[in-house]
Design a protein around this motif. Structure first.
Motif, PDB file in Angstrom:
ATOM      1  N   UNK B 328       0.846  -1.189   0.000  1.00  0.00           N
ATOM      2  CA  UNK B 328       0.000   0.000   0.000  1.00  0.00           C
ATOM      3  C   UNK B 328       0.880   1.237   0.000  1.00  0.00           C
ATOM      4  N   UNK B 336      -3.251   4.087  -1.884  1.00  0.00           N
ATOM      5  CA  UNK B 336      -3.633   3.213  -2.973  1.00  0.00           C
ATOM      6  C   UNK B 336      -2.771   1.962  -2.927  1.00  0.00           C
ATOM      7  N   UNK B 337      -3.163   0.977  -3.707  1.00  0.00           N
ATOM      8  CA  UNK B 337      -2.349  -0.223  -3.825  1.00  0.00           C
ATOM      9  C   UNK B 337      -1.225   0.025  -4.822  1.00  0.00           C
ATOM     10  N   UNK B 339       0.945  -2.140  -7.538  1.00  0.00           N
ATOM     11  CA  UNK B 339       0.987  -3.442  -8.180  1.00  0.00           C
ATOM     12  C   UNK B 339       2.316  -3.614  -8.893  1.00  0.00           C
ATOM     13  N   UNK B 342       3.599  -5.382 -15.136  1.00  0.00           N
ATOM     14  CA  UNK B 342       3.207  -6.600 -15.869  1.00  0.00           C
ATOM     15  C   UNK B 342       4.361  -7.081 -16.746  1.00  0.00           C
ATOM     16  N   UNK B 343       4.866  -6.206 -17.557  1.00  0.00           N
ATOM     17  CA  UNK B 343       6.020  -6.564 -18.386  1.00  0.00           C
ATOM     18  C   UNK B 343       7.191  -5.705 -17.977  1.00  0.00           C
TER      19      UNK B 343
END
Lengths: 378, 350
Positions: B328, B336-337, B339, B342-343
């Motif tokens: 967080x 906010x989170x 993350x 992705x790549x």
């Protein structure tokens, strides 16, 4: 000694000041308490607003009774399947499609431009309309600029259409959208119950805030133009809730450092010389009268729809995605649902394998929620 | 015209893509589901493949033998602040160090070289490896050399394996609620310097990779607070976001990071903002994340700051039993989170 220079924080920027942000959030809470009912529903209509709201965690400091809904704020997301199909067909028929990166993976009826590219069609990502012109100048092949975006980017497309000496192998396939009529449509959706709009500062830089006055008057709904830093958004919300509380359906400008009442007249004049509005489908939302920007007949020589025969029906024989039927992007963009209401979100549908357009674009609500965790209770 | 059956349900990810090497979730899935299959015995006290840690720790008598290996590919091979040779030494020494094994017994060096590679470049790389070994107090004890045809690889690949003995190992899974999170230096320098070197971004300011062996700094932290360091990790590929997410998931805690406390140099912050990159997602090669019991945090902070590589060290966050496995960010305004990327925002940077 610690090196103090590396402690510089982005929050030191004027429009990201945490203490002022808290003061605005307190004011917002006070206003909502005075209104004393819930939910108080207001809608923003801009992916850039949603990006900033998510990135700075603004939803965690908004009063619980304030429902800040995301509207149809992403031009890529509302590009309709037949529009993507047109670009796919042109690419398959041998034209080079020049387009903005976000458009590549937007699903058409049966395939996206990225799928067509994987099958051998030529698709080039450009960062500006001017780059598409340069691309056409550098080759013999027909180059079709698949142009998307709201009035902010439509102006850039108009600017190239007005150039003399354009290369003869360049044409434009316009998927440009015009925001004000879509706000009217959303204002009429009974289930949405929007009590006020937060309008996008960058689009208003072109159109001027005066453009929202008929909307405010006709639907008795306040509109506030806001910028994109956290304090801009919070200040915009404070003003909007003040107008809701007072029952004043006025238009106010909380982004005066960029936006004027009349807007950028030169840009408007150029845009309307090149484009006219026509009705058409916004993906997932509705048929929006005057919601699409298309080239005027005077620019037919540049219009890919006039220059080429585009038979998109051949794509319709291909099976559409079975998953696409479960996609609720339309409800999300109309403010009727959140990404977390979608059974595909984060499972079958993620940024690498998007099912709906909202997961493709960096301005799409689903992509933003995937990136920042949506509306977490933190 | 070619007809194919729509975009509908098709097997996903049937081929390896670049994202599988980017250090994030996709890579972990590939390792867990395919590459480590059959070796995931989690029933032992030792740290093996099942732990998916920075290396392995095997019990020999009452001491731990820590082993790690890393293949290094990078473009460009020479970059501001270092080169592939320095990276190959620092990367492996750091993987050992964040497991608590700071005294390196020996390193191996296996090189795969493309036909046509310049002798003078090899000498430069060799010189960097010597220099980095001197800084780390390590030496190369065995090696291997292969040459492949032109075009069969891009320049050079260096694999280094390191072994070290330790009295106690530190995993990346030992955090508990209340632990403080230290970051030993500013994030983003390596990835942004590489991007600038590749594309000629023309950014003003001194953009240099932070690549450096951290075993001396980490030894100082470990000695300052015996037993109080609960977890460590070096945030390389995937950046701080991936490293902290992995620590939170393995330790079953939530981690709350204060954005304003995270050291980022002004030039990296500006470059990231212009390029639309998140400094939390950018790779580092010369910083470590250290989890410390709360009562020892200030002492460890002071000790690390006294080291030349740790002058910007900061306490950036706290572990909590709320929101387990979540990372967080407190933005100063809201929360906010965070993350994982992705790549890879920048391909092939370590």
């Amino acid at each position: 000694m610690p090196d103090e220079s590396v402690r510089t924080s982005a929050n030191e920027l004027k429009f990201r000041d945490p203490s002022q942000a808290r003061a605005l959030a307190d004011r917002l809470s006070g206003l909502c308490e005075e209104i004393a009912r819930e939910p108080i529903s207001v809608m923003h209509v801009c992916g850039t607003h949603e990006q900033a709201i998510a990135k700075y965690g603004l939803r965690t400091i908004l009063p619980k009774s304030l429902d800040l809904i995301m509207g149809p704020g992403c031009p890529v997301c509302v590009t309709d399947m037949p529009e993507v199909d047109e670009a796919v067909v042109l690419a398959e028929d041998g034209a080079l499609i020049a387009t903005y990166g976000d458009m590549l993976r937007v699903p058409g009826t049966a395939k996206s431009l990225a799928d067509a590219q994987a099958e051998g069609a030529r698709v080039e990502v450009v960062y500006s309309a001017a780059q598409a012109v340069e691309l056409a100048r550098s080759m013999q092949q027909e180059v079709v600029f698949f142009a998307s975006g709201f009035e902010t980017t439509a102006v850039a497309t108009a600017a190239i259409a007005l150039q003399d000496d354009l290369p003869p192998n360049l044409s434009i396939l316009s998927a440009h959208k015009y925001v004000p009529p879509a706000m009217e449509i959303v204002a009429q959706i009974p289930a949405t119950q929007v009590e006020g709009f937060l309008a996008a500062g960058h689009a208003a830089t072109i159109t001027g805030w005066g453009i929202f006055e008929p909307l405010a008057e006709r639907y008795k709904i306040p509109v506030v133009v806001a910028g994109f830093e956290p304090l801009d958004i919070l200040a915009g919300l404070v003003r909007l809730v003040e107008l809701v509380k007072d029952g004043t359906p006025a238009v106010d400008n909380m982004y005066p450092r960029c936006v004027t009442r009349e807007g950028n007249r030169v840009a408007q004049e150029q845009m309307w010389r090149v484009f006219r509005t026509v009705g058409g489908r916004w993906r997932g939302i509705a048929d929006v009268p005057d919601g699409n920007l298309r080239l005027r007949p005077e620019y037919a020589h540049l219009d890919a729809r006039v220059r080429f025969e585009i038979d998109i029906r051949r794509l319709w024989q291909l099976a559409p995605s079975a998953l696409a039927e479960k996609c609720i992007c339309g409800a999300i963009m109309s403010g009727l649902a959140s990404p977390s209401d979608c059974e595909l979100f984060g499972k079958e549908c993620d940024p690498e394998n998007p099912v709906g357009a909202c997961m493709v674009s960096s301005e799409g609500t689903c992509k933003i929620w995937y990136q920042y965790g949506g509306r977490p209770d933190l | 015209m070619m007809v194919r059956p729509g975009i509908g349900p098709q097997p996903r990810d049937e081929r390896v893509t670049l994202k599988h090497g980017a250090g994030g979730r996709a890579m972990r899935m590939l390792i867990e589901e395919t590459l480590a299959a059959g070796f995931l015995d989690g029933s032992t006290d030792e740290i093996g493949l099942a732990a998916l840690d920075d290396g392995a720790a095997l019990l020999i008598g009452d001491r731990w033998l820590v082993v790690t290996t890393d293949s290094h590919v990078i473009h460009p091979i020479f970059f501001p602040g270092g080169d592939i040779g320095r990276l190959a030494i620092a990367g492996t020494v750091n993987d050992l160090a964040v497991m608590g094994a700071t005294e390196v017994l020996g390193l191996t060096s296996a090189m795969v070289i493309e036909e046509g590679f310049l002798h003078s470049d090899l000498e430069r790389i060799q010189h960097s490896m010597q220099e980095a070994c001197r800084e780390a107090g390590a030496k190369i004890v065995t090696g291997d050399t292969k040459v492949m045809g032109r075009g069969e690889l891009d320049g050079i690949i260096i694999n280094t394996t390191g072994v070290a003995l330790a009295d106690a190992v530190v995993s990346d899974a030992g955090l508990s609620s209340g632990d403080r999170i230290l970051l030993t230096g500013p994030i983003g320098d390596h990835g942004i310097a590489l991007m600038a070197a590749r594309r000629g971004l023309g950014l003003e300011g001194d953009l240099r990779s932070d690549v450096a062996p951290l075993n001396g700094l980490i030894r100082r932290a470990l000695d300052t607070a015996k037993g109080a360091i609960t977890a460590m990790k070096d945030p390389t590929r995937g950046g701080l976001a991936s490293a902290l997410t992995e620590m939170a998931e393995k330790s079953q805690v939530g981690i709350v990071i204060e954005d304003a406390a995270v050291p980022v140099t002004p030039v990296v912050r500006s470059a990231a903002e212009i390029l639309g990159l998140d400094p939390f997602h950018i790779a580092n090669e010369g910083v470590a994340v250290i989890g410390v019991r709360p009562d020892a945090a200030d002492a460890v902070l002071a000790a690390v700051r006294a080291h030349s590589l740790g002058q910007s060290c900061a306490i950036i966050g706290t572990c909590t039993d709320e929101h387990p496995k979540r990372l967080i960010l407190d933005t100063g305004i809201g929360r906010r989170l965070v993350t994982e990327p992705e790549g890879e925002p920048l391909p092939r940077i370590c």
